[in-house]
Scaffold this motif. Structure first.
Motif, PDB file in Angstrom:
ATOM      1  N   VAL A  28     -56.838 -43.982 -84.913  1.00 40.24           N
ATOM      2  CA  VAL A  28     -56.784 -42.575 -85.040  1.00 40.24           C
ATOM      3  C   VAL A  28     -57.733 -41.902 -85.790  1.00 40.24           C
ATOM      4  O   VAL A  28     -58.420 -40.766 -85.593  1.00 40.24           O
ATOM      5  N   VAL A  32     -61.140 -40.114 -83.533  1.00 44.36           N
ATOM      6  CA  VAL A  32     -61.133 -38.687 -83.886  1.00 44.36           C
ATOM      7  C   VAL A  32     -62.216 -38.162 -84.541  1.00 44.36           C
ATOM      8  O   VAL A  32     -63.666 -37.545 -84.066  1.00 44.36           O
ATOM      9  N   TRP A  35     -65.328 -39.144 -81.634  1.00 42.06           N
ATOM     10  CA  TRP A  35     -66.032 -38.670 -81.105  1.00 42.06           C
ATOM     11  C   TRP A  35     -66.247 -36.771 -81.501  1.00 42.06           C
ATOM     12  O   TRP A  35     -67.122 -36.102 -80.957  1.00 42.06           O
ATOM     13  N   VAL A  61     -64.918 -42.364 -78.538  1.00 41.87           N
ATOM     14  CA  VAL A  61     -63.724 -43.105 -79.156  1.00 41.87           C
ATOM     15  C   VAL A  61     -64.048 -44.817 -79.061  1.00 41.87           C
ATOM     16  O   VAL A  61     -63.812 -45.236 -80.010  1.00 41.87           O
ATOM     17  N   VAL A 109     -55.383 -33.476 -74.615  1.00 43.59           N
ATOM     18  CA  VAL A 109     -54.685 -34.381 -74.796  1.00 43.59           C
ATOM     19  C   VAL A 109     -55.222 -35.653 -74.447  1.00 43.59           C
ATOM     20  O   VAL A 109     -55.039 -36.833 -74.135  1.00 43.59           O
ATOM     21  N   LEU A 111     -58.099 -36.815 -75.185  1.00 39.96           N
ATOM     22  CA  LEU A 111     -58.727 -37.725 -76.217  1.00 39.96           C
ATOM     23  C   LEU A 111     -58.101 -38.268 -76.793  1.00 39.96           C
ATOM     24  O   LEU A 111     -57.592 -39.696 -77.411  1.00 39.96           O
ATOM     25  N   LEU A 112     -56.572 -38.235 -76.778  1.00 35.95           N
ATOM     26  CA  LEU A 112     -54.887 -38.976 -77.960  1.00 35.95           C
ATOM     27  C   LEU A 112     -55.091 -39.795 -76.473  1.00 35.95           C
ATOM     28  O   LEU A 112     -55.029 -41.214 -77.051  1.00 35.95           O
ATOM     29  N   THR A 113     -55.029 -39.747 -75.306  1.00 38.14           N
ATOM     30  CA  THR A 113     -54.411 -41.406 -74.284  1.00 38.14           C
ATOM     31  C   THR A 113     -55.737 -42.306 -74.604  1.00 38.14           C
ATOM     32  O   THR A 113     -55.880 -42.986 -74.540  1.00 38.14           O
ATOM     33  N   ILE A 115     -57.933 -41.964 -77.280  1.00 41.34           N
ATOM     34  CA  ILE A 115     -57.146 -43.324 -78.009  1.00 41.34           C
ATOM     35  C   ILE A 115     -56.409 -44.126 -78.670  1.00 41.34           C
ATOM     36  O   ILE A 115     -56.823 -45.584 -78.597  1.00 41.34           O
ATOM     37  N   ALA A 116     -55.560 -44.521 -77.762  1.00 38.19           N
ATOM     38  CA  ALA A 116     -54.586 -44.825 -77.298  1.00 38.19           C
ATOM     39  C   ALA A 116     -54.943 -45.976 -76.478  1.00 38.19           C
ATOM     40  O   ALA A 116     -54.475 -47.510 -76.870  1.00 38.19           O
ATOM     41  N   THR A 119     -56.990 -48.855 -78.309  1.00 38.54           N
ATOM     42  CA  THR A 119     -56.438 -49.207 -78.926  1.00 38.54           C
ATOM     43  C   THR A 119     -56.146 -50.189 -79.209  1.00 38.54           C
ATOM     44  O   THR A 119     -56.050 -51.007 -79.544  1.00 38.54           O
TER      45      THR A 119
END
Length: 157
Positions: A28, A32, A35, A61, A109, A111-113, A115-116, A119
């Motif tokens: 995470v 971030v 990015w 990312v 959102v 960006l968060l997906t 990253i997930a 990973t």
């Protein structure tokens, strides 16, 4: 990432608990940070590139997450070929996962997906690589000087 590479080079590998944290929580921070660095570079050096560009987001990312997960996975004593295959698998998995995650949602959102997705993609690629190698009972360490590789040794039977 530099600190992880330096520690792996000097100590050999991360312990089980540290590797779990570095492969699940630390991406995470890497995603971030990657990015934000890419956005800073895009604003200053490439003003024509939109900040929501999918290539910019996927690469910024996916690369740091793939490198971080690879460094948490790798062992110093493994052969160069094993390390190279692992690095390629980790980067391919993280870049693919970041691209797929980026398209799973909209706006911030995404960006968060991404990253997930990066990973999960990198960890999945390395997990599948481990399973495939364990099924072959492949020796990952580099042979010592003057020692024959495992495949070239005569069988005891």
């Amino acid at each position: 990432l530099f600190g992880m590479a330096r520690r792996m080079h000097h100590r050999g590998r991360f312990g089980r608990t540290a590797a779990v944290v570095l492969r699940t929580v630390f991406p995470v921070v890497l995603g971030v940070g990657g990015w934000l660095l890419a956005v800073l570079l895009a604003v200053t050096a490439m003003p024509g590139v939109p900040l929501d560009d999918e290539l910019l987001a996927s690469v910024s990312v996916g690369l740091p997450i793939g490198l971080g997960i690879y460094l948490a996975w790798v062992h110093r004593d493994w052969s160069a070929q094993t390390k190279g295959i692992g690095l390629a698998a980790s980067l391919a998995g993280s870049l693919t996962g970041a691209w797929l995650g980026l398209h799973a949602a909209a706006d911030l959102v995404a960006l968060l997906t991404a990253i997930a997705g990066a990973t999960v993609g990198a960890n999945l690629a390395l997990l599948l690589l481990d399973v495939a190698w364990d099924a072959q009972r492949r020796d990952r360490t580099a042979p010592a000087r003057g020692e024959q590789p495992l495949a070239a040794r005569p069988s005891a039977g």
